[in-house]
Scaffold this active site. Sequence first.
Site, PDB file in Angstrom:
ATOM      1  N   GLU A  56     -50.640 -63.502 -37.014  1.00  0.00           N
ATOM      2  CA  GLU A  56     -49.958 -64.283 -35.984  1.00  0.00           C
ATOM      3  C   GLU A  56     -48.459 -64.443 -36.246  1.00  0.00           C
ATOM      4  OE1 GLU A  56     -52.124 -67.127 -38.781  1.00  0.00           O
ATOM      5  OE2 GLU A  56     -52.640 -65.373 -37.598  1.00  0.00           O
ATOM      6  N   ASP A 109     -17.200 -44.576 -21.179  1.00  0.00           N
ATOM      7  CA  ASP A 109     -16.436 -45.768 -20.830  1.00  0.00           C
ATOM      8  C   ASP A 109     -16.037 -45.816 -19.361  1.00  0.00           C
ATOM      9  OD1 ASP A 109     -14.651 -43.710 -20.807  1.00  0.00           O
ATOM     10  OD2 ASP A 109     -13.248 -44.588 -22.239  1.00  0.00           O
ATOM     11  N   ASP A 114     -47.032 -66.001 -45.881  1.00  0.00           N
ATOM     12  CA  ASP A 114     -46.672 -65.082 -44.808  1.00  0.00           C
ATOM     13  C   ASP A 114     -45.473 -65.599 -44.020  1.00  0.00           C
ATOM     14  OD1 ASP A 114     -48.934 -63.938 -45.723  1.00  0.00           O
ATOM     15  OD2 ASP A 114     -50.075 -64.044 -43.861  1.00  0.00           O
ATOM     16  N   ASP A 123     -18.715 -38.971 -25.412  1.00  0.00           N
ATOM     17  CA  ASP A 123     -17.466 -38.692 -24.731  1.00  0.00           C
ATOM     18  C   ASP A 123     -16.425 -38.363 -25.805  1.00  0.00           C
ATOM     19  OD1 ASP A 123     -15.655 -38.489 -22.701  1.00  0.00           O
ATOM     20  OD2 ASP A 123     -15.324 -40.638 -22.473  1.00  0.00           O
TER      21      ASP A 123
END
Length: 888
Positions: free
Chosen positions: A294, A629, A726, A336
Amino acid sequence: MKIRIEVVIIKDKWYQREIHDICRILSTDERGLSSKEAEKRLLKNGKNILPKKKKDSLLKLFFSEFKDPILLLLFVAILASLFVGEVFDALVIFFIIMIDAIVGTYEENKANRTMDSLSKLVSYTATVLRDNKEISIASEDLVLGDVVLLESGERVSADLRIIESTNLMVDESILTGESIQVEKNDRALNKSHLSLAEQSNMLFSGTTIVKGRCLALVVGVSSHTEIGHIADTIHHTEEEKSPLTLRIEKLSRQISFLVLIIAIMITFLLLYKNVDHSEIFLSVVALSVSAMPEGLPLALTMALSIASTRMARKNVVVKKLNSAEALGSCTVIATDKTGTLTVNEQMAKKILLPDGSSYLVSGTGYDRVGTLTCENESSTQIEKVQDLALFGSINNEATVTSRKVMGDSIDIAFKILGKKLEVEERDIKILSRIPYESENRYSATFFERDGKAYCTIKGSFEKVCAFCTKTDLVKNHDTKLLEKQNELLAKEGYRVLTIACGRVANKKSYTEKDIKNLTFMGMVAFIDPIRKDAIKSIQECRSAGIRVMMITGDHPLTAFAIAKELDITDDYSLVATSDDVRKAFAKGEKSFDSFVQTKCVFSRVSPLEKLEIVNSLKRSGEFVAVTGDGVNDAPALKSANIGVSMGSGTDISKDVADMVIIDDNFKSIVNGIKEGRVAYANIRKIIFFLLSCGLAEVLFFCLSILFNLELPLVAIQLLWLNVVTDGIQDFALSFEKAEKDIMHEQVRDTDENLFDRNLMEEVFVSGLIIGMLVFLVWYYLICIVKLDILVARSYIMALMVFIQNIHVFNCRSEKKSAFQISLKSNMFIVFGVGASILLQIIMMEIEPLAHILKITPIPFFHLLHLFILSLTILLLMEAYKKTKYKSI
């Protein structure tokens, strides 16, 4: 309504029409509109703004968190817990789910707020003719038929047809991707189907006036602009799921399957033991719920949240948490060039004098710091180089100060060159100028120095040579060599300008006829320099198994020169032009996909061609990250598996991207990839820890049932273990830093399971060791020492706390020894272990708390023996790793 329909029908043909024809269609004239008419059109057609995607509310962001498959699985666990009367278990699981949803909502909302702050919220204005007067209005109030006045430095806020212009130069890179400014004029064009770059009498929304001035007519606003059409394309492009989302979905199915197997196995065991059916049902549900990890959803959210925070520190803003890991999964980066691999600033790189001597200029872009290095050791003509820089600086319309840089990029570069070489312009008096015209291919400046008049020109090699004396060219210079050098530099991707200077007569005004008998001074080669870290970053990508492709609007030779310098390719056959792309696409999808895979540089491609290239890579099984861009990049950014926009880019590109690189630097993308891989590795470490501990619990429970022993732990004790070990240690594992070789690992297949064979094996081995060890101790305490059940469970609780806290050190790396990883690199682990053990001791020693957990205090030396025994898991897992990963 008539106007809007006609505009849509003929909008691609505005450049073909004469101004008087357009005025007739739009019911306007060159004097502009009246205020009343403009107001009517504004009410009818709406504001000149692009429709933006509505941002998700906090409530919507919160509920979207519950789409996580693991959370849905935990809701089933809550219902099962309530059904068997374990209300406390259900509340704890529900609390964990709520914390996870809140953290996820907070992080994504924080990213949205960062994006808002990055948006350019400046209110642009436009100067228009209304009622025969020049007035300034908000750009959003522009309407069809308005007449706009524009000059250097201003932003174009609608699609315009030029009425008249003077020395007009425009930066259209956000639409075309090409970094060189384009010349504009008012002449109608007869050709049909011209690209945006070829429409020399049109101005497009979002572009910028670099030099000159113009009067222009509004022919397109809001969604009827070129930007608007690209935005429409974006809205019809589906978003891609991140690899982590796909893997978590698979993991959820795997966990569900494992829980089902566990439930069936326990059911058969209890049936074999002739246990009552109602008790079997209660036991199966209780143990199945306890086996459920969980804490996993919250741990995953924390790992991604930490990764996104680390990315933000390295100039990468992640809009959605899953995108933090997605960048680390990319196999191809389609980047680019301008502004990402290069600095998007022209720079004087080489200077060639007529005698054949050449000089290299250091520095980057508009940085004023740089040195001059002579490539020919025998040359000492520094003064002539300085004269060349001086003439380029005074024959100039740019403004360069400590606070302001404005003008044509080449003019700026000449000014910067002058500052690098410390040339002085103080004794120069400007007499007259002839501005640059596309037809002339040169600009000239007449100036006075020491009482004498001179003329200097800069322009193309052929044009400048035409103004020089034949005697100077033929006798003093090898013109063929100079011409060859000019061509060679152009092929290498440089933009070359030639300079000449000479005496002229003193007079009040000058024309082109006064330019003659000049002396050839030399040539200056300019280039948009690559970023300092770009080469190293591309090499890192290559070592990480990531292919870098360059998609640019620049000329093929320029693109190839940059690609060669960046070590992307040294083979020109790997460069494809827009024509190549169109021809390959016409041959069919399969042929086109093969074509794209053989290229690594694409030049002068349109936005839709870039989109097709990205789609082709995806069909070929690549996980594609696309950078950009401009508005022209937006469709590809949206379609990509991971869209990466630049911080200086357009709002549209940032809206559709998954993340934004604030400093526009390719190095930041590589840093993001590294953090993405760290996030993925940490998620696997968390899964390793949680599932192995869960498996151990199931194993010693099953063995206890098989050997007719009491269950080692009750429900409240299992929940406490999940909190004290845990819940603390999976959080601590989220802070693990990159292992040294993480950027040398090959990219994981997007179809690969998060819970793959290697991880499954490690979970099984460690879970088996822990489960067997705890069962043997339990058997010893109950059957041999015959301790009271309450005391025995207290020992088992302490042992489980110790052993799981020791096991977390195994989980810090799947392959490396726990002793190879510095504790200093993640002090949260150390503090977590200390806090977990301290909490357990407090719970044992304080009677009311011990009563809740149904445990008793344990003597110190017994605790010490249990701690020493828990080291078994560390030693055995070290032996396992050494056997399996001998070379590590």
